[in-house]
Design a protein around this motif. Structure first.
Motif, PDB file in Angstrom:
ATOM      1  N   ALA A 316       0.573  -1.130  -0.417  1.00 34.27           N
ATOM      2  CA  ALA A 316       0.022   0.300   0.805  1.00 34.27           C
ATOM      3  C   ALA A 316       0.915   1.575  -0.081  1.00 34.27           C
ATOM      4  CB  ALA A 316      -0.963  -0.075   1.196  1.00 34.27           C
ATOM      5  N   VAL A 317       1.044   2.022  -0.743  1.00 36.68           N
ATOM      6  CA  VAL A 317       1.074   3.650  -0.904  1.00 36.68           C
ATOM      7  C   VAL A 317       0.577   4.510  -1.351  1.00 36.68           C
ATOM      8  CG1 VAL A 317       3.043   4.277  -2.553  1.00 36.68           C
ATOM      9  CG2 VAL A 317       3.329   1.987  -2.510  1.00 36.68           C
ATOM     10  N   LEU A 318       0.910   4.912   0.576  1.00 31.56           N
ATOM     11  CA  LEU A 318       0.479   6.394   0.740  1.00 31.56           C
ATOM     12  C   LEU A 318       1.145   7.322   0.152  1.00 31.56           C
ATOM     13  CD1 LEU A 318      -0.487   5.705   4.677  1.00 31.56           C
ATOM     14  CD2 LEU A 318      -1.591   4.603   2.337  1.00 31.56           C
ATOM     15  N   GLN A 365      -0.078   1.091 -15.301  1.00 28.66           N
ATOM     16  CA  GLN A 365      -0.240   0.190 -14.800  1.00 28.66           C
ATOM     17  C   GLN A 365      -0.072  -0.332 -13.896  1.00 28.66           C
ATOM     18  OE1 GLN A 365       2.243   2.464 -15.450  1.00 28.66           O
ATOM     19  NE2 GLN A 365       4.849   1.499 -14.877  1.00 28.66           N
ATOM     20  N   LEU A 366       0.060   0.677 -12.792  1.00 30.38           N
ATOM     21  CA  LEU A 366      -0.020   1.019 -11.386  1.00 30.38           C
ATOM     22  C   LEU A 366      -2.260   0.258 -11.613  1.00 30.38           C
ATOM     23  CD1 LEU A 366       1.872   3.292 -10.267  1.00 30.38           C
ATOM     24  CD2 LEU A 366       2.620   0.749 -10.380  1.00 30.38           C
ATOM     25  N   LEU A 367      -2.180   0.008  -9.765  1.00 27.75           N
ATOM     26  CA  LEU A 367      -3.550  -0.306  -9.347  1.00 27.75           C
ATOM     27  C   LEU A 367      -4.319   1.053  -8.875  1.00 27.75           C
ATOM     28  CD1 LEU A 367      -6.558  -1.554  -9.080  1.00 27.75           C
ATOM     29  CD2 LEU A 367      -5.635  -2.727  -6.997  1.00 27.75           C
ATOM     30  N   TYR A 368      -4.577   1.505  -8.788  1.00 26.78           N
ATOM     31  CA  TYR A 368      -4.973   2.648  -7.944  1.00 26.78           C
ATOM     32  C   TYR A 368      -6.342   2.587  -7.083  1.00 26.78           C
ATOM     33  CZ  TYR A 368      -1.669   5.335 -10.670  1.00 26.78           C
ATOM     34  OH  TYR A 368      -0.595   5.005 -11.294  1.00 26.78           O
ATOM     35  N   THR A 369      -6.105   3.206  -6.024  1.00 30.39           N
ATOM     36  CA  THR A 369      -8.160   3.826  -4.720  1.00 30.39           C
ATOM     37  C   THR A 369      -8.618   5.145  -4.647  1.00 30.39           C
ATOM     38  OG1 THR A 369      -9.681   2.530  -3.435  1.00 30.39           O
ATOM     39  CG2 THR A 369      -6.960   2.680  -3.031  1.00 30.39           C
ATOM     40  N   ALA A 375      -6.832   0.104   0.123  1.00 29.37           N
ATOM     41  CA  ALA A 375      -4.973  -0.189   0.185  1.00 29.37           C
ATOM     42  C   ALA A 375      -4.898  -0.393   0.996  1.00 29.37           C
ATOM     43  CB  ALA A 375      -5.083   1.645  -0.584  1.00 29.37           C
ATOM     44  N   LEU A 376      -4.580  -0.670   2.056  1.00 29.38           N
ATOM     45  CA  LEU A 376      -4.328  -0.657   3.306  1.00 29.38           C
ATOM     46  C   LEU A 376      -4.796  -1.677   3.406  1.00 29.38           C
ATOM     47  CD1 LEU A 376      -4.935   2.452   6.200  1.00 29.38           C
ATOM     48  CD2 LEU A 376      -2.526   1.138   4.577  1.00 29.38           C
ATOM     49  N   ARG A 377      -5.935  -2.743   3.493  1.00 24.54           N
ATOM     50  CA  ARG A 377      -7.185  -3.974   3.651  1.00 24.54           C
ATOM     51  C   ARG A 377      -5.799  -5.518   2.917  1.00 24.54           C
ATOM     52  NH1 ARG A 377     -11.174  -4.312   5.518  1.00 24.54           N
ATOM     53  NH2 ARG A 377     -11.835  -3.054   5.493  1.00 24.54           N
ATOM     54  N   HIS A 378      -4.968  -6.148   3.957  1.00 25.33           N
ATOM     55  CA  HIS A 378      -4.861  -7.018   3.770  1.00 25.33           C
ATOM     56  C   HIS A 378      -3.358  -7.016   2.932  1.00 25.33           C
ATOM     57  CE1 HIS A 378      -7.892  -9.364   4.462  1.00 25.33           C
ATOM     58  NE2 HIS A 378      -8.376  -8.837   2.996  1.00 25.33           N
ATOM     59  N   ALA A 379      -2.920  -5.415   3.309  1.00 27.50           N
ATOM     60  CA  ALA A 379      -1.532  -5.072   2.438  1.00 27.50           C
ATOM     61  C   ALA A 379      -0.163  -6.093   3.485  1.00 27.50           C
ATOM     62  CB  ALA A 379      -1.585  -3.554   2.597  1.00 27.50           C
ATOM     63  N   ASP A 380       0.598  -6.213   2.854  1.00 30.09           N
ATOM     64  CA  ASP A 380       2.043  -7.094   3.263  1.00 30.09           C
ATOM     65  C   ASP A 380       2.787  -6.263   3.737  1.00 30.09           C
ATOM     66  OD1 ASP A 380       1.256  -9.309   2.883  1.00 30.09           O
ATOM     67  OD2 ASP A 380       1.176  -9.562   1.270  1.00 30.09           O
ATOM     68  N   LEU A 381       2.489  -4.354   3.213  1.00 30.47           N
ATOM     69  CA  LEU A 381       3.839  -3.733   3.402  1.00 30.47           C
ATOM     70  C   LEU A 381       2.743  -1.714   3.541  1.00 30.47           C
ATOM     71  CD1 LEU A 381       6.427  -2.220   4.483  1.00 30.47           C
ATOM     72  CD2 LEU A 381       7.195  -2.425   2.151  1.00 30.47           C
ATOM     73  N   VAL A 382       3.196  -1.566   4.333  1.00 25.19           N
ATOM     74  CA  VAL A 382       2.474   0.437   4.084  1.00 25.19           C
ATOM     75  C   VAL A 382       4.019   1.122   3.196  1.00 25.19           C
ATOM     76  CG1 VAL A 382       1.125   2.083   4.930  1.00 25.19           C
ATOM     77  CG2 VAL A 382       0.545  -0.808   5.457  1.00 25.19           C
ATOM     78  N   VAL A 383       3.241   1.851   3.208  1.00 25.55           N
ATOM     79  CA  VAL A 383       4.719   2.886   2.762  1.00 25.55           C
ATOM     80  C   VAL A 383       3.925   4.364   2.282  1.00 25.55           C
ATOM     81  CG1 VAL A 383       6.809   3.895   1.106  1.00 25.55           C
ATOM     82  CG2 VAL A 383       6.001   1.299   1.526  1.00 25.55           C
ATOM     83  N   LEU A 384       4.469   4.953   3.225  1.00 29.20           N
ATOM     84  CA  LEU A 384       3.984   6.365   3.209  1.00 29.20           C
ATOM     85  C   LEU A 384       4.782   7.582   2.600  1.00 29.20           C
ATOM     86  CD1 LEU A 384       2.630   9.083   5.912  1.00 29.20           C
ATOM     87  CD2 LEU A 384       4.440   9.760   4.952  1.00 29.20           C
ATOM     88  N   VAL A 399      -4.804   0.146  11.687  1.00 26.55           N
ATOM     89  CA  VAL A 399      -4.318  -0.110  10.378  1.00 26.55           C
ATOM     90  C   VAL A 399      -3.546  -1.589  10.285  1.00 26.55           C
ATOM     91  CG1 VAL A 399      -2.472   0.044   8.282  1.00 26.55           C
ATOM     92  CG2 VAL A 399      -3.598   1.968  10.021  1.00 26.55           C
ATOM     93  N   LYS A 400      -3.799  -2.115  11.941  1.00 27.84           N
ATOM     94  CA  LYS A 400      -2.935  -3.129  12.246  1.00 27.84           C
ATOM     95  C   LYS A 400      -4.070  -4.535  11.946  1.00 27.84           C
ATOM     96  CE  LYS A 400       0.591  -5.630  14.042  1.00 27.84           C
ATOM     97  NZ  LYS A 400       1.342  -5.417  13.344  1.00 27.84           N
ATOM     98  N   SER A 401      -5.399  -3.756  11.742  1.00 25.53           N
ATOM     99  CA  SER A 401      -6.575  -4.750  12.721  1.00 25.53           C
ATOM    100  C   SER A 401      -6.940  -5.386  10.691  1.00 25.53           C
ATOM    101  CB  SER A 401      -7.613  -4.355  13.152  1.00 25.53           C
ATOM    102  OG  SER A 401      -8.129  -3.304  12.340  1.00 25.53           O
ATOM    103  N   ILE A 402      -6.464  -4.646   9.647  1.00 25.28           N
ATOM    104  CA  ILE A 402      -7.199  -4.868   8.273  1.00 25.28           C
ATOM    105  C   ILE A 402      -5.736  -5.099   7.063  1.00 25.28           C
ATOM    106  CG2 ILE A 402      -9.154  -3.488   8.544  1.00 25.28           C
ATOM    107  CD1 ILE A 402      -7.066  -0.843   7.271  1.00 25.28           C
ATOM    108  N   SER A 403      -5.220  -5.166   7.941  1.00 24.01           N
ATOM    109  CA  SER A 403      -3.379  -5.018   6.852  1.00 24.01           C
ATOM    110  C   SER A 403      -2.935  -6.419   7.410  1.00 24.01           C
ATOM    111  CB  SER A 403      -2.882  -3.899   7.201  1.00 24.01           C
ATOM    112  OG  SER A 403      -2.169  -3.916   8.507  1.00 24.01           O
ATOM    113  N   ARG A 404      -2.191  -6.777   6.805  1.00 21.62           N
ATOM    114  CA  ARG A 404      -1.426  -8.153   7.449  1.00 21.62           C
ATOM    115  C   ARG A 404      -0.120  -7.365   7.299  1.00 21.62           C
ATOM    116  NH1 ARG A 404      -3.356 -11.329   2.376  1.00 21.62           N
ATOM    117  NH2 ARG A 404      -2.002 -10.291   1.024  1.00 21.62           N
ATOM    118  N   ALA A 405       0.273  -6.150   7.294  1.00 21.10           N
ATOM    119  CA  ALA A 405       1.346  -5.660   7.823  1.00 21.10           C
ATOM    120  C   ALA A 405       2.112  -5.939   8.755  1.00 21.10           C
ATOM    121  CB  ALA A 405       1.830  -4.362   6.911  1.00 21.10           C
TER     122      ALA A 405
END
Length: 433
Positions: A316-318, A365-369, A375-384, A399-405
């Motif tokens: 997830a790229v913030l 080519q990127l996925l946007y939302t 973006a955060l749901r099930h993310a393996d990594l979060v990058v701000l 964020v911890k509760s909805i992601s895998r990161a």
């Protein structure tokens, strides 16, 4: 006063609207019919806080209009040039074709005593060349150079309440004309510097070169901090208390971007080399190199956080704009990081409050939302990478509760480090211990 503004992109649309808001009668000219139609309807073709309100209020007075017909400048006596000066396709030098075209288009409609005022950022020596061309035309018009110092996100305020005014003039009569244009600001005590063409041209690029150097300096210190265990934020706080240095622009992170700083320092370098003084600004090449390295550093940190195997991992790229409160993705570090991670095989999901449409045009080519949670749901990594307030204010526990990161990379050193750590995150900043 009756003014025209040639070029209604970011600079021109803001300038035209602000001048009309201040009481002048203004016509904005642009070759793009869709842009003109939007502006005439009070809809800016880009995101800038405060601009829709000024467009609407100024338009309602009847003092502001936009057109594609250059002949509509005929009644104006002061003509602002606000067209783009992008980086040349084949090098670092500025491409002046739009400036030259604007001057040529104006010439048939100029009258004795008219004043052309350049606001575009140009290489030193451009104004003298254009002044000679105007003199040769026999119109009796003159040229002044009046650089802009707008900050995206604050451009309307910076135009109506500038922190300084710079006039580059070839004729003292033009000072009085410009004083009339900026009577409100001058009456409020805004400092005014009257100088020659060359100095006025250099003021803008010198200011941008200084700011870029300051940002890259602290990022160079961050590189040292990362290998020594020092903390760059504490270091910046400590040296920032020195009044000679100051704390502003000493925030280490992923670096600068946008449509000004990168292209302006490159064009400045190219022009210095043309003048035989390339060694005087040779350090700007390293400033540029440091800036680009910080983007690579964020990507490297992301790969490390993913165990060296980014392929198929959701990142997830913030943020995608080069700064918050803007939709500008030109030379954006955030977009660059997202593209590089995608190139390494990661499933990159980018979110941003304002910049998605512009980013998609450049990198479909990127996925946007637009939904941060998606973006955060099930993310393996979060990058701000862009410090929008809504990202800085995220609840780390949620964020911890909805992601895998388990790792968050703070590319702007903007988050509350302790709060994220307390919520169970491994926090990775830029030059942070």
């Amino acid at each position: 006063m009756k003014l025209s503004v040639i070029g209604c992109g970011y600079l021109g649309a803001v300038h035209a609207s602000a001048m009309a808001e201040l009481g002048h009668e203004v016509v904005g000219i642009d070759v793009d019919p869709s842009k003109v139609e939007a502006l005439q309807a009070g809809r800016p073709p880009f995101y800038e806080p405060g601009l829709p309100e000024v467009l609407t209020s100024a338009g309602a007075t009847g003092r502001l209009r936009f057109s594609t017909d250059i002949a509509e400048v005929a009644d104006a006596t002061v003509h602002f040039i606000a067209v783009g000066t992008p980086q040349s396709a084949d090098g670092y030098a500025a491409d002046l074709k739009y400036v030259d075209a604007a001057i040529e288009a104006l010439l048939p409609y100029l009258k004795e005593g008219d004043l052309i005022v350049g606001k575009s950022t140009v290489p030193v020596g451009t104004a003298r060349r254009l002044a000679d061309r105007i003199a040769e035309s026999g119109t009796g018009a003159r040229l002044a150079w009046n650089p802009e110092f707008l900050r995206e996100g604050y451009a309307v305020k910076d135009t109506i309440e500038p922190d300084r005014l710079v006039y580059g003039v070839g004729d003292e009569r033009d000072v009085e004309v410009l004083d009339g244009v900026y009577a409100t600001a001058i009456g409020a005590g805004t400092p005014r510097i009257v100088t020659d063409y060359a100095t006025a041209e250099l003021v803008k690029v010198a200011a941008n070169a200084f700011l870029a150097t300051k940002i890259s300096f602290i990022n160079a210190m961050a590189e040292i901090a990362e290998v020594t265990g020092a903390d760059i934020t504490s270091l910046a706080d400590a040296i920032g208390h020195d009044a000679r240095i100051g704390r502003r622009f000493l925030n280490a992170g992923v670096g600068f971007g946008g449509g000004c700083l990168p292209k302006d320092i490159r064009a400045f370098t190219a022009r210095a080399e043309e003048l035989g003084r390339g060694e005087s600004v040779a350090f700007l090449k390293e400033v540029d190199a440091i800036n680009l390295r910080r983007r690579v550093r964020v990507v490297d940190l992301a790969v490390d956080a993913l165990g060296g195997a980014p392929y198929g991992k959701k990142v997830a790229v913030l943020g995608v704009t080069f700064k918050p409160h803007s939709d500008d993705v030109r030379d954006s570090p955030a977009l660059d990081v997202a593209v590089q991670l995608k190139g390494l095989g990661a499933d990159v999901v980018v979110t941003d409050p304002e910049g998605i449409d512009n980013a998609r045009l450049r990198h479909p080519q990127l996925l946007y939302t637009s939904a941060t949670e998606e973006a955060l749901r099930h993310a393996d990594l979060v990058v701000l990478v862009t410090e929008w307030p809504e990202y800085v204010g995220l609840d780390p526990a949620h964020v911890k509760s909805i992601s895998r990161a388990s790792v968050i990379i703070d590319g702007r050193n903007a988050l509350d480090t302790e709060a994220w750590k307390a919520a169970g995150w491994s926090y990775v900043g830029m030059g942070r211990s």
